[in-house]
Design an enzyme around this catalytic site. Structure first.
Site, short mmCIF file in Angstrom:
data_model
loop_
_atom_site.label_atom_id
_atom_site.label_comp_id
_atom_site.label_asym_id
_atom_site.label_seq_id
_atom_site.Cartn_x
_atom_site.Cartn_y
_atom_site.Cartn_z
N LYS A 1 42.76 42.07 26.57
CA LYS A 1 42.39 42.76 27.67
C LYS A 1 42.07 44.13 27.35
O LYS A 1 41.68 45.09 28.30
CB LYS A 1 43.58 42.47 28.78
CG LYS A 1 43.81 41.14 29.37
CD LYS A 1 42.59 40.97 30.29
CE LYS A 1 42.95 39.91 31.27
NZ LYS A 1 42.01 39.64 32.36
N SER B 1 44.04 34.51 22.45
CA SER B 1 43.74 35.74 23.32
C SER B 1 44.93 36.82 23.48
O SER B 1 44.83 37.96 24.01
CB SER B 1 42.99 35.35 24.86
OG SER B 1 44.17 34.28 25.36
#
Length: 322
Positions: free
Chosen positions: A51, A301
């Site tokens: 992110k 991720s």
């Protein structure tokens, strides 16, 4: 719309704000998948998740604002808090009661306020919009924003720089910002590459929306893949259409399958990841994802899982959400 040029510009803009993360071969998963499998270790990003790319790109493009805000399941909020601190901006991160305590603590450690609002990301968004409307904060959403998508797309460029012959990329799927950005970048460079979205069965809003043919609201549920929770927004402008048009396949996993992915990555690959990051490995272990016609890249991720919970899963304890 987001273009390859936007992603290339984002790559230059955030060059000094994010890390180039490594890739590593996964021999055990390769045997199960019937071909070479590579792990893209984006969980080693400075804030522990991908992110940071999108948040940094969006924040770096802001003009003069009172501060920044968002609603988040945790990782985007931490990334935006980090970017805001780099840029000298106040940050208020709105989260729901479902966000784990370790993610709240990580946001607060970056001098940002973690404001707990309601039982869903949609309710948290209402507070972020109020801050935008009444207090002059810039609202940077976690996925449905062109600068966020372009920032996440830099991961797609990086993957093909490292694995130029990649035949497929398995992407954890939530609101679709990561998948949209990676798919735009990867397919621009390698049109035949396959993009496989992977999510959980419990409360997968993008999957339900794609099945319905339009964005729909889905009740949030407790899941090991908590970073993949939350809605996509009934007025979704970008990621719904991009995922619909660019995703080649979609896999949904049970909680036990996700737990098996977490366990395998810890025991066999020495990688501590959260549930959202384990879905690619989980899909291979479940016999639902194979390496076809060339290397398969799994995006790990994020690593922002509570250590005690991770230890319990690795020991084989009963799945906490079953």
């Amino acid at each position: 719309m987001v273009t390859l040029d936007d992603i290339l510009a984002a790559s230059e803009r955030i060059r000094d704000m994010v890390r180039v993360t490594p890739v590593k071969a996964a021999p055990g998963l390769s045997r199960l998948a019937g071909g070479p499998v590579w792990l893209k270790c984006e969980h080693r990003q400075e804030t522990g998740a991908f992110k940071l790319r999108g948040a940094s790109n969006a924040a770096a493009r802001l003009g003069e604002v009172a501060g920044v805000t968002t609603a988040s399941t945790g990782n985007h909020g931490r990334a935006l808090a980090h970017a805001a601190r780099q840029l000298g901006l106040p940050a208020v991160i709105c989260v729901s009661r479902l966000v784990p305590q370790n993610k709240l603590d990580a946001i607060r450690a970056l001098d940002a306020e973690a404001r707990v609002i309601g039982a869903s990301q949609d309710e948290a968004f209402d507070e972020a919009r109020r801050l935008q409307r009444e207090e002059g904060f810039a609202l940077i959403p976690p996925f449905d924003h062109p600068d966020v998508i372009a920032g996440q797309g830099t991961l797609g460029l990086e993957i093909l720089d490292q694995i130029p012959d990649a035949a497929a990329i398995a992407v954890p799927l939530s609101g679709g910002g990561l998948l949209a950005g990676v798919a735009l970048a990867a397919k621009a460079r390698r049109p035949a590459i396959r993009i496989i979205g992977i999510s959980m069965e419990r409360g997968a809003a993008m999957a339900a929306s794609l099945k319905a043919g339009h964005p729909v609201a889905v009740p949030e549920q407790q899941t090991l893949a908590d970073s993949l929770g939350g809605g996509i927004g009934l007025k979704n402008r970008l990621t719904f259409g991009l995922c619909r048009d660019l995703m080649d396949d979609l896999i949904l996993l049970t909680e036990d399958e996700i737990a098996a992915g977490i366990r395998h990555l810890s025991v066999e690959e020495d990688e501590m990841v959260e549930g959202a990051a384990a879905v690619g490995a989980a899909a291979i272990l479940a016999g639902r994802l194979r390496a076809v016609d060339g290397p398969l890249v799994l995006i790990l991720s994020g690593q922002n899982i509570d250590p005690a919970r991770h230890a319990a899963i690795v020991r084989g304890a009963a799945c906490p959400t079953s």
